[in-house]
Each structure stands twice: as C-alpha cells, then as structure tokens.
Design a protein around this motif. Structure first.
Motif, PDB file in Angstrom:
ATOM      1  N   ALA A 126      64.097 -32.518  39.197  1.00 18.24           N
ATOM      2  CA  ALA A 126      64.265 -32.533  37.742  1.00 18.24           C
ATOM      3  C   ALA A 126      64.856 -31.195  37.282  1.00 18.24           C
ATOM      4  O   ALA A 126      65.219 -30.345  38.100  1.00 18.24           O
ATOM      5  CB  ALA A 126      62.929 -32.816  37.057  1.00 18.24           C
ATOM      6  N   SER A 196      60.084 -31.741  40.495  1.00 13.75           N
ATOM      7  CA  SER A 196      59.431 -31.751  39.189  1.00 13.75           C
ATOM      8  C   SER A 196      58.050 -31.105  39.237  1.00 13.75           C
ATOM      9  O   SER A 196      57.650 -30.417  38.291  1.00 13.75           O
ATOM     10  CB  SER A 196      59.332 -33.179  38.648  1.00 13.75           C
ATOM     11  N   VAL A 218      64.796 -37.839  36.475  1.00 13.72           N
ATOM     12  CA  VAL A 218      64.456 -37.470  37.850  1.00 13.72           C
ATOM     13  C   VAL A 218      65.606 -37.990  38.703  1.00 13.72           C
ATOM     14  O   VAL A 218      65.870 -39.201  38.733  1.00 13.72           O
ATOM     15  CB  VAL A 218      63.122 -38.087  38.295  1.00 13.72           C
TER      16      VAL A 218
END
Length: 338
Positions: A126, A196, A218
């Motif tokens: 991310a 992430s 994502v």
C-alpha cells in the motif's frame, strides 16, 4: 551487475552451507538456544520493549520454536536482519530460521537456496501520504516521487502497477528501512510504499500519526513467510509443524490460559495436538510427545499472537482479515495432526 553478483554469492553460500548444517535440530539442541532472524525494529513484528525484551509476532514465532525444542520460550537469541542481508544470514548458518517479514515469491523460493515454511502474515503493498498532501487514491501519485526500500518486492510491484495503470513516478530508493521512512517524513517524496502492516507500524511511531493516511488501494499479494535454509528436511518439518500447531490450536480453541484444562478434553483432535493420546507425533521429528503443548503453553495460539501484537487493541489496530482461521473467514489453514 552488483545485484547479480550479490545473488550469486547467496547461492554459493547456500550450497556450501547445505552439508555443514544438515542436522540443524541437533545443532540447536547442542547450542542450547535458537538463533532467530527478525526485522530491525518494527512495532508489532519485532522490537525491543521498554523493558529491553524482544516483542512482536515474529518474536513470538521464534519463541514458539524454542518452546517446542527446549520447553523454554526464552531459549532464543535474536539477530536483526535487513532486506539486503537476510538471505545471506540464513544460508550461511548465522541464523537457524528467518521469521523476518519476507514475501514468498517463486524467484526467492527457487533461486536463493532457502525453503519457505508457511505464511505468518498475509499482507499487501500500500501507500502512505501526509494527510495534507491532498492525495486520496494511488492515481493522485501520478508524476510524483515515491520512497522505496531497496531489495524488497515493493520495487517491482510499484513498477508493474504504475505501468498497467499508465501512471508515471520518480523512485527514491534507500538501502535501509529507517532511511526510507526518514526521507518520507522529511518531505523528500510525496508517498512511501511498503507492506500495509509495515506502514501501519511505522505510522504508530510518528509524533502525530493522525497527520498521515494509508491510501485504500492494495496493489499486491505479500505472503510474509517464515524461511529456513535449504537442505535440512528434518529442521524444515520441525519449524513447519510448529507453525501448523499454532493454527490448529487457534481453530480448536486451545489457548495459553485454558491449555491445562484442555489436556483433559475428550476431543480426539485436541488430545493428539497436546500429546495426551496414544499417538506420538513428536518423536518422529526429534521432539517430545508434548511438543505442541509446550508451544501453546509458551506463547499461546496464532490468534493470541496476532491479537497481542498487531490486533485491533494494539497501536497498529489491524483486523485479522485474511489472517483469521479459515472457519472465521480468513485463509489461515493447517493440515490435521493425525
């Protein structure tokens, strides 16, 4: 050219280490402790606490192995590794197992002289930006500078995603994690990209975490896995079944708190897991019959490890999502012990 030479060095080290470390379990037992490779200091994954104790989900997995082998979760020493030196540390025998966040890929699995054990944390790449940057999606990063750590899968993922979506960017790469994060905080790039969970961990250490946001997209699959050196099937199976025992205990509701009560369960699956049935699954892999009992008594089950280190009530505040047991909507799944 430099990267090709470095990769060759890792492969040669792996080949030379294979015979020297052909009985890793015996070596670990003789030494009296496990040597485990972890990240340099990422909240929720591996870091030194205020009491100077190692904590994190990677750390707990290392302690789970130590519990299985020594019946002592503290019989482990930690080696911090970087994205650049982790494979060399593993294949050379400097560490027994690499619990550091490392994405399982075909190239790594087939060319580095290592063997992936199982996915400790399902993640995805991310992007983080400052809230006042105005960016709300990855498409807002078109023609912007993005900070990246060298030697990670994020470099190729980033290039692929931007090419597919006809976006352009200027990469700003750094050899280490801390340097990458500092450059982002200092405003040298508009965005910082990583797993992430790693972004959430970094943000939790910022002076004003609320001033930063993680964009919703994502862009990749990042199965962050435990890894051992290639060439020792016995050691691989020990580490793999410690991983499976953590998942099985989670599925069966066996916890660090209730395990002594569960020893008296009539459930045959629980009896086999805890080593109180007539079957002995420990001796064939060089462990005691109650090896899985030791693991859960030492660190708890997988869900407990997740919750106390990265879960909703921690600074990272992550939901289990894909990391939940399969019956709870996730994809964590272990073969049966039977």
């Amino acid at each position: 050219m430099i990267k090709h030479v470095a990769a060759l060095a890792v492969i040669l080290a792996a080949l030379s280490a294979t015979s020297a470390y052909a009985d890793r379990l015996a070596d670990v037992k003789a030494r009296g402790f496990l040597q485990c490779g972890v990240t340099e200091g990422v909240p929720g994954f591996s870091e030194l606490s205020a009491n100077n104790d190692w904590v994190g989900i990677e750390v707990d997995f290392c302690r789970a192995i130590a519990s299985a082998v020594f019946n002592d979760p503290k019989a482990v020493r930690f080696t911090t590794t970087t994205s650049a030196d982790r494979w060399q540390a593993l294949s050379s025998g400097q560490i027994d197992v690499l619990a550091r966040t490392s994405t399982w890929t075909m190239q790594r699995d087939t060319q580095l002289g290592v063997t992936f054990v199982g996915t400790l944390f399902y993640d995805g790449q991310a992007f983080m930006v400052k809230k006042d940057s105005g960016a709300t999606t990855v498409h807002d990063l078109d023609k912007q500078t993005i900070c990246i750590e060298d030697g990670t899968t994020t470099e190729l993922n980033l290039a692929d995603y931007f090419a597919i979506n006809k976006l352009s960017y200027t990469p700003l790469s750094f050899p280490g994690h801390d340097e990458t994060v500092k450059a982002f905080q200092d405003g040298k790039c508009m965005a910082y990209t990583s797993d992430s969970s790693g972004l959430a961990a970094d943000r939790s250490k910022f002076t004003d975490p609320a001033d930063y946001i993680i964009l919703p997209e994502v862009i990749s699959k990042e199965p962050l896995a435990v890894v051992v050196a290639k060439g020792d099937d016995g050691w691989f199976k020990v580490v793999r079944w410690v991983y499976y025992a953590l998942l099985d205990a989670d599925e069966l509701g066996v916890t660090q708190k209730n395990i002594d009560e569960m020893v008296g369960s009539d459930n045959p699956e629980i009896k086999r897991l805890l080593g109180v049935s007539d079957d002995d699954f420990g001796t064939p892999v060089g462990l005691t019959k109650d090896w899985a009992y030791r693991v859960i008594k030492g660190v708890g089950n997988y869900g407990e490890m997740f919750d106390r280190n990265v879960g909703p009530n921690t600074p990272l505040g992550l939901q289990p999502g894909l990391n939940a047991i399969w019956k709870d909507g996730g994809i964590q799944y272990a073969p049966p012990i039977r």
